[in-house]
Design an enzyme around this catalytic site. Structure first.
Site, PDB file in Angstrom:
ATOM      1  N   SER A 175       0.795  -1.235   0.000  1.00  0.00           N
ATOM      2  CA  SER A 175       0.000   0.000   0.000  1.00  0.00           C
ATOM      3  C   SER A 175       0.824   1.280   0.000  1.00  0.00           C
ATOM      4  O   SER A 175       0.266   2.363  -0.184  1.00  0.00           O
ATOM      5  CB  SER A 175      -0.924   0.020   1.206  1.00  0.00           C
ATOM      6  OG  SER A 175      -1.994  -0.841   0.968  1.00  0.00           O
ATOM      7  N   LYS A 231       0.446   3.459  -2.864  1.00  0.00           N
ATOM      8  CA  LYS A 231      -0.724   4.347  -3.021  1.00  0.00           C
ATOM      9  C   LYS A 231      -0.328   5.828  -3.006  1.00  0.00           C
ATOM     10  O   LYS A 231      -1.034   6.654  -3.567  1.00  0.00           O
ATOM     11  CB  LYS A 231      -1.750   4.057  -1.913  1.00  0.00           C
ATOM     12  CG  LYS A 231      -2.386   2.663  -2.048  1.00  0.00           C
ATOM     13  CD  LYS A 231      -3.182   2.293  -0.802  1.00  0.00           C
ATOM     14  CE  LYS A 231      -3.801   0.909  -0.921  1.00  0.00           C
ATOM     15  NZ  LYS A 231      -4.427   0.462   0.336  1.00  0.00           N
ATOM     16  N   TYR A 268      -3.291  -2.390 -10.282  1.00  0.00           N
ATOM     17  CA  TYR A 268      -3.226  -2.269  -8.812  1.00  0.00           C
ATOM     18  C   TYR A 268      -2.434  -3.434  -8.197  1.00  0.00           C
ATOM     19  O   TYR A 268      -1.563  -3.227  -7.340  1.00  0.00           O
ATOM     20  CB  TYR A 268      -4.653  -2.195  -8.236  1.00  0.00           C
ATOM     21  CG  TYR A 268      -4.687  -2.225  -6.741  1.00  0.00           C
ATOM     22  CD1 TYR A 268      -4.338  -1.102  -5.993  1.00  0.00           C
ATOM     23  CD2 TYR A 268      -5.029  -3.392  -6.051  1.00  0.00           C
ATOM     24  CE1 TYR A 268      -4.339  -1.134  -4.604  1.00  0.00           C
ATOM     25  CE2 TYR A 268      -5.034  -3.434  -4.671  1.00  0.00           C
ATOM     26  CZ  TYR A 268      -4.689  -2.312  -3.951  1.00  0.00           C
ATOM     27  OH  TYR A 268      -4.680  -2.347  -2.571  1.00  0.00           O
ATOM     28  N   TYR A 305      -4.252   4.028   8.029  1.00  0.00           N
ATOM     29  CA  TYR A 305      -5.663   3.588   8.078  1.00  0.00           C
ATOM     30  C   TYR A 305      -6.333   4.039   9.372  1.00  0.00           C
ATOM     31  O   TYR A 305      -6.172   5.173   9.785  1.00  0.00           O
ATOM     32  CB  TYR A 305      -5.778   2.068   7.901  1.00  0.00           C
ATOM     33  CG  TYR A 305      -4.928   1.534   6.792  1.00  0.00           C
ATOM     34  CD1 TYR A 305      -5.190   1.880   5.478  1.00  0.00           C
ATOM     35  CD2 TYR A 305      -3.828   0.724   7.053  1.00  0.00           C
ATOM     36  CE1 TYR A 305      -4.398   1.417   4.444  1.00  0.00           C
ATOM     37  CE2 TYR A 305      -3.032   0.250   6.020  1.00  0.00           C
ATOM     38  CZ  TYR A 305      -3.330   0.606   4.719  1.00  0.00           C
ATOM     39  OH  TYR A 305      -2.547   0.144   3.717  1.00  0.00           O
ATOM     40  N   VAL A 320       1.195  -3.853   3.750  1.00  0.00           N
ATOM     41  CA  VAL A 320       1.151  -5.173   4.404  1.00  0.00           C
ATOM     42  C   VAL A 320       2.400  -6.022   4.140  1.00  0.00           C
ATOM     43  O   VAL A 320       2.529  -7.109   4.680  1.00  0.00           O
ATOM     44  CB  VAL A 320      -0.129  -5.988   4.068  1.00  0.00           C
ATOM     45  CG1 VAL A 320      -1.360  -5.397   4.713  1.00  0.00           C
ATOM     46  CG2 VAL A 320      -0.317  -6.165   2.568  1.00  0.00           C
TER      47      VAL A 320
HETATM   48  N1  GLN Z   1      -2.045  -5.548  -1.976  1.00  0.00           N
HETATM   49  C1  GLN Z   1      -2.670  -5.311  -0.705  1.00  0.00           C
HETATM   50  C2  GLN Z   1      -4.170  -5.458  -0.853  1.00  0.00           C
HETATM   51  O1  GLN Z   1      -4.682  -5.017  -1.830  1.00  0.00           O
HETATM   52  C3  GLN Z   1      -2.332  -3.973  -0.181  1.00  0.00           C
HETATM   53  C4  GLN Z   1      -2.940  -3.681   1.158  1.00  0.00           C
HETATM   54  C5  GLN Z   1      -2.019  -3.014   2.131  1.00  0.00           C
HETATM   55  O2  GLN Z   1      -0.813  -2.971   1.975  1.00  0.00           O
HETATM   56  N2  GLN Z   1      -2.589  -2.566   3.216  1.00  0.00           N
HETATM   57  O3  GLN Z   1      -4.841  -6.011  -0.043  1.00  0.00           O
END
Ligand code: GLN
Length: 305
Positions: A61, A64, A189, A241, A259
């Site tokens: 993420s 992003k 994505y 988050y 993650v």
């Molecule tokens: N690739 C992960 C997902 O789409 C990214 C989520 C994250 O890093 N929080 O679930």
């Protein structure tokens, strides 16, 4: 500085035993949960690293913030934020509930999965391959590392098991938030999440943001000051988050987690910082990484508040 970073890593190693590596993406469950690394990249061009700072991991993420910058550069901030909100979330990063009940089905911010999928759909390119190539090229540029690529096994694993992201994307297509071919948008994505980086790479991205959009190593501006400001603000309010408030109180700098266990942080006008600790807390943020950031912030008085 090196001595300080080494001692912070050693002091916090015990926390790597506490969290859990992400297992909902099967390939990520194979990652070594004992890893712990940090890298700092200052605006003066110095780099200081400790622990597993040159170990590759998937950006997840943290990508992003890269795609948010590109979407704003391509479309302007007014258009981007007409499609994606800018409010913090009180639900998990992959939650669908707010898409149904809040803000005319607009994803609540660009740092949750739904918001990031909507954001990537706005990036220019003649097809999804070109869109991804632009994301990869931009990532290489702002990290000053031309060798960055993707981890193919993680990409395949995400694609095979990404039904929750598919649900978010199709829901947004149904409500008119998302235009275009959903599978192709998701493919971009999944690929952007599988980009492999090190703490050193991410610390440089943090340094560019800390320097208001100018890469400290070359003096070249890559994003306007206003775009860097928006991204940093969204990082403070939404980057961790539904743990962003606590992170702001305890550490107090713009940050974005993934993650894969990474956290990219930026200390305005001082430095970029990146940490790696793949064992995650219940919010999906690096448990030991947050502890490392907390100690670093105290020792160097980093909080912007
Ligand atoms: N690739 C992960 C997902 O789409 C990214 C989520 C994250 O890093 N929080 O679930």
């Amino acid at each position: 500085m090196n001595r300080l970073l080494n001692s912070i890593i050693e002091n916090n190693r015990k926390w790597t035993k506490e969290g859990q590596v992400a297992s909902y993406i099967p390939e990520l469950s194979k990652v070594d949960s004992n890893l712990l690394g940090i890298c700092i990249s200052t605006l003066g061009g110095e780099e200081h690293c400790a622990g597993d700072s040159d170990t590759k991991f998937t950006i997840q993420s943290i990508s992003k913030i890269v795609t948010l910058m590109l979407a704003i550069l391509d479309n302007g901030k007014d258009y981007v934020f007409s499609k994606v909100g800018m409010e913090p979330t009180d639900t998990s990063f992959n939650s669908i509930v707010n898409l149904e009940i809040k803000d005319a089905h607009k994803p609540i911010n660009p740092m949750i999965n739904a918001g990031a999928i909507a954001t990537v759909s706005m990036i220019a390119g003649k097809d999804s391959e070109e869109v991804f190539e632009r994301i990869l090229k931009f990532t290489r540029k702002i990290s000053n590392n031309p060798n960055i690529g993707i981890n193919d096994s993680v990409y395949k694993s995400e694609k095979e098991t990404g039904d929750r992201n598919r649900a978010l994307a199709y829901f947004m297509k149904g409500t008119g938030v998302l235009d275009g071919n959903v599978e192709e948008i998701l493919n971009v994505y999944f690929k952007q999440c599988s980009i492999e980086v090190t703490c050193r790479d991410l610390a440089r991205i943090g340094a560019m943001l800390a320097n208001d959009g100018i890469m400290p190593w070359s003096g070249e501006r890559v994003v306007p000051r206003d775009v860097a400001r928006i991204v940093k603000t969204i990082m403070v309010t939404c980057g961790m988050y539904d743990a962003s408030g606590k992170f702001a109180v305890q550490i107090g700098v713009p940050a974005k987690s993934g993650v894969g266990g990474g956290i990219l942080a930026c200390v305005p006008r001082r430095m970029g910082v990146a940490v790696l600790g793949p064992a995650l807390d219940e919010k999906g943020n690096s448990l030991a990484g947050i502890k490392v950031m907390e100690e670093l912030s105290k020792q160097l008085d980093l909080s912007i508040f």
